[in-house]
Scaffold this motif. Structure first.
Motif, mmCIF file in Angstrom:
data_model
loop_
_atom_site.group_PDB
_atom_site.id
_atom_site.type_symbol
_atom_site.label_atom_id
_atom_site.label_comp_id
_atom_site.label_asym_id
_atom_site.label_seq_id
_atom_site.Cartn_x
_atom_site.Cartn_y
_atom_site.Cartn_z
ATOM 1 N N TYR A 2 0.844 -1.296 -0.087
ATOM 2 C CA TYR A 2 0.023 0.090 0.112
ATOM 3 C C TYR A 2 0.844 1.189 0.052
ATOM 4 C CZ TYR A 2 -3.523 -3.206 1.734
ATOM 5 O OH TYR A 2 -4.681 -4.075 1.790
ATOM 6 N N SER A 5 -0.088 8.847 -1.466
ATOM 7 C CA SER A 5 0.308 9.512 -2.601
ATOM 8 C C SER A 5 1.657 9.929 -2.929
ATOM 9 C CB SER A 5 -0.463 10.993 -2.596
ATOM 10 O OG SER A 5 -0.280 11.634 -1.607
ATOM 11 N N LYS A 7 4.313 7.980 -2.859
ATOM 12 C CA LYS A 7 4.753 7.003 -3.093
ATOM 13 C C LYS A 7 5.575 6.238 -1.919
ATOM 14 C CE LYS A 7 3.642 7.295 -7.363
ATOM 15 N NZ LYS A 7 2.323 6.810 -7.585
ATOM 16 N N ASN A 32 -3.131 5.442 -1.451
ATOM 17 C CA ASN A 32 -3.295 6.157 -2.791
ATOM 18 C C ASN A 32 -3.268 4.921 -3.832
ATOM 19 O OD1 ASN A 32 -1.884 7.456 -5.202
ATOM 20 N ND2 ASN A 32 -3.754 8.856 -4.262
ATOM 21 N N THR A 33 -2.154 4.294 -3.736
ATOM 22 C CA THR A 33 -1.842 2.970 -4.841
ATOM 23 C C THR A 33 -1.714 1.655 -3.924
ATOM 24 O OG1 THR A 33 -1.095 4.557 -5.993
ATOM 25 C CG2 THR A 33 -0.355 2.315 -6.771
ATOM 26 N N ILE A 34 -2.123 0.695 -4.743
ATOM 27 C CA ILE A 34 -1.783 -0.626 -4.167
ATOM 28 C C ILE A 34 -1.248 -1.349 -5.176
ATOM 29 C CG2 ILE A 34 -2.940 -2.914 -3.671
ATOM 30 C CD1 ILE A 34 -5.091 -1.274 -2.218
ATOM 31 N N GLU A 35 -0.163 -1.904 -5.144
ATOM 32 C CA GLU A 35 0.652 -2.928 -5.834
ATOM 33 C C GLU A 35 0.800 -4.190 -5.479
ATOM 34 O OE1 GLU A 35 4.397 0.428 -6.945
ATOM 35 O OE2 GLU A 35 4.709 -1.336 -5.498
#
Length: 75
Positions: A2, A5, A7, A32-35
């Motif tokens: 997780y 924003s 990174k 903000n982003t899930i890889e």
């Protein structure tokens, strides 16, 4: 993983991504982003989680800020 924003890695883990990201206690995390990677073998999931946690700790000196150890945020 997780990500915020900016990174920053907030959390590294495994499991049902959608369910975990939508959990009420995680709403305040600022995700903000899930890889993610799709793995079907539980042993592979555990191996890769441990690998990424080890890399993160080697690089930063600590676990991601929202990884929990025995119910408490890691330092």
């Amino acid at each position: 993983r997780y990500l915020a924003s900016d990174k920053r890695v907030l959390y590294i883990g495994q499991g049902q991504i959608r369910d975990r990201a939508n959990a009420s206690e995680r709403k305040e995390w600022g995700i903000n982003t899930i890889e993610y990677s799709v793995l079907t073998n539980p042993e592979d999931s555990e191996k890769w989680e441990a690998y990424y946690l080890k890399l993160f700790k080697e690089d930063s000196g600590a676990l991601p800020p929202l990884n929990l150890i025995h119910g408490k945020a890691s330092a």
